[in-house]
Enzyme design. Structure first.
Site, mmCIF file in Angstrom:
data_model
loop_
_atom_site.group_PDB
_atom_site.id
_atom_site.type_symbol
_atom_site.label_atom_id
_atom_site.label_comp_id
_atom_site.label_asym_id
_atom_site.label_seq_id
_atom_site.Cartn_x
_atom_site.Cartn_y
_atom_site.Cartn_z
ATOM 1 N N LEU A 9 -8.593 -2.153 -2.413
ATOM 2 C CA LEU A 9 -7.994 -2.388 -1.094
ATOM 3 C C LEU A 9 -6.473 -2.339 -1.204
ATOM 4 O O LEU A 9 -5.778 -3.337 -1.095
ATOM 5 C CB LEU A 9 -8.490 -3.733 -0.551
ATOM 6 C CG LEU A 9 -8.340 -4.011 0.933
ATOM 7 C CD1 LEU A 9 -8.804 -2.849 1.785
ATOM 8 C CD2 LEU A 9 -9.126 -5.246 1.302
ATOM 9 N N HIS A 10 -5.937 -1.140 -1.454
ATOM 10 C CA HIS A 10 -4.486 -0.952 -1.549
ATOM 11 C C HIS A 10 -3.907 -0.703 -0.149
ATOM 12 O O HIS A 10 -4.587 -0.919 0.848
ATOM 13 C CB HIS A 10 -4.148 0.177 -2.532
ATOM 14 C CG HIS A 10 -4.689 1.508 -2.142
ATOM 15 N ND1 HIS A 10 -4.036 2.348 -1.285
ATOM 16 C CD2 HIS A 10 -5.848 2.133 -2.464
ATOM 17 C CE1 HIS A 10 -4.748 3.440 -1.104
ATOM 18 N NE2 HIS A 10 -5.855 3.330 -1.813
ATOM 19 N N ALA A 11 -2.684 -0.254 -0.071
ATOM 20 C CA ALA A 11 -1.951 -0.188 1.200
ATOM 21 C C ALA A 11 -2.646 0.617 2.296
ATOM 22 O O ALA A 11 -2.780 0.145 3.423
ATOM 23 C CB ALA A 11 -0.545 0.361 0.971
#
Length: 90
Positions: free
Chosen positions: A14-16
């Site tokens: 769940l990155h940017a």
């Protein structure tokens, strides 16, 4: 109150970019929504805040629990769970 769970399937976690997609979907609902990572009740995250979601540092294989309470709670949980299962694609 409506609750459901989904496991993160995307390789990057769940990155940017996926956090932004997730947050934009959550903002469409009026219900109060909370996210738990791996059923840890001591830490609750606000899916309407990208900073809160990014601070979760969720990785592939982590289980997210979506809890919603309000007039559109069913739609909120279904929409966010679907987003996780699709790998945060639109």
């Amino acid at each position: 109150m409506k609750t459901d769970k989904a496991v993160l399937v995307n390789e990057e976690g769940l990155h940017a970019r996926p956090a932004n997609v997730f947050t934009q979907i959550a903002k469409n609902f009026s219900s109060d929504i909370t996210v738990l990572k791996n059923s840890d009740e001591t830490k609750k995250y606000n899916p309407k805040s990208i900073l809160s979601i990014m601070s979760m540092a969720a990785m592939k294989g982590d289980e997210l629990t979506i809890v919603a309470e309000g007039e559109d709670e069913d739609q909120a949980v279904v929409g966010l769970i679907d987003c996780v299962k699709r790998g945060f694609t639109k």
